[in-house]
Design a protein around this motif. Structure first.
Motif, PDB file in Angstrom:
ATOM      1  N   TYR A  39      46.105  32.278  36.729  1.00 45.12           N
ATOM      2  CA  TYR A  39      44.541  32.233  36.275  1.00 45.12           C
ATOM      3  C   TYR A  39      44.124  33.419  36.180  1.00 45.12           C
ATOM      4  N   ALA A  41      41.715  36.528  36.687  1.00 49.26           N
ATOM      5  CA  ALA A  41      40.870  36.739  37.824  1.00 49.26           C
ATOM      6  C   ALA A  41      39.437  36.758  37.791  1.00 49.26           C
ATOM      7  N   GLY A  43      37.924  34.407  35.836  1.00 48.03           N
ATOM      8  CA  GLY A  43      37.435  33.205  35.305  1.00 48.03           C
ATOM      9  C   GLY A  43      37.225  32.818  33.695  1.00 48.03           C
ATOM     10  N   ASP A  57      45.568  39.020  42.804  1.00 47.83           N
ATOM     11  CA  ASP A  57      45.408  38.405  43.917  1.00 47.83           C
ATOM     12  C   ASP A  57      46.591  37.134  43.962  1.00 47.83           C
ATOM     13  N   THR A  63      50.742  30.924  43.502  1.00 48.30           N
ATOM     14  CA  THR A  63      49.657  31.078  42.283  1.00 48.30           C
ATOM     15  C   THR A  63      49.287  32.586  42.480  1.00 48.30           C
ATOM     16  N   TYR A  65      46.472  35.380  40.519  1.00 41.78           N
ATOM     17  CA  TYR A  65      45.336  35.929  39.726  1.00 41.78           C
ATOM     18  C   TYR A  65      45.386  36.930  39.027  1.00 41.78           C
ATOM     19  N   GLN A  67      44.803  40.150  35.594  1.00 39.19           N
ATOM     20  CA  GLN A  67      44.061  40.806  34.852  1.00 39.19           C
ATOM     21  C   GLN A  67      44.627  41.495  33.517  1.00 39.19           C
TER      22      GLN A  67
END
Length: 73
Positions: A39, A41, A43, A57, A63, A65, A67
């Motif tokens: 995903y 970071a 959002g 993360d 899973t 997160y 950038q």
């Protein structure tokens, strides 16, 4: 999956990541390459296949997160 230090790792997007999407990245771990759900970071950002990203993360079991990877220099 045991704790694997993936935060700070650089990966490559293999499934588009973006708002409302569950993407995928390949990361080098345990001497091989493994796929993780991913995903953005913040959002909001969108990453297309082939984009290099930085893991900021991690949520067990698979899973991350991410950038955008910004090389130094």
């Amino acid at each position: 999956m045991p704790d694997v230090p993936v935060i700070g790792s650089r990966g490559r997007v293999t499934g588009t990541i973006g708002p409302g999407l569950v993407g995928e990245v390949l990361l080098s771990v345990r001497g091989g390459t493994e796929a993780f759900y991913a995903y953005p970071a913040d959002g909001q950002e969108r990453f297309e296949n082939g984009t290099q990203v930085l893991v900021v993360d991690f949520e067990s079991p698979r899973t991350v997160y991410v950038q955008r990877w910004l090389p130094l220099g």
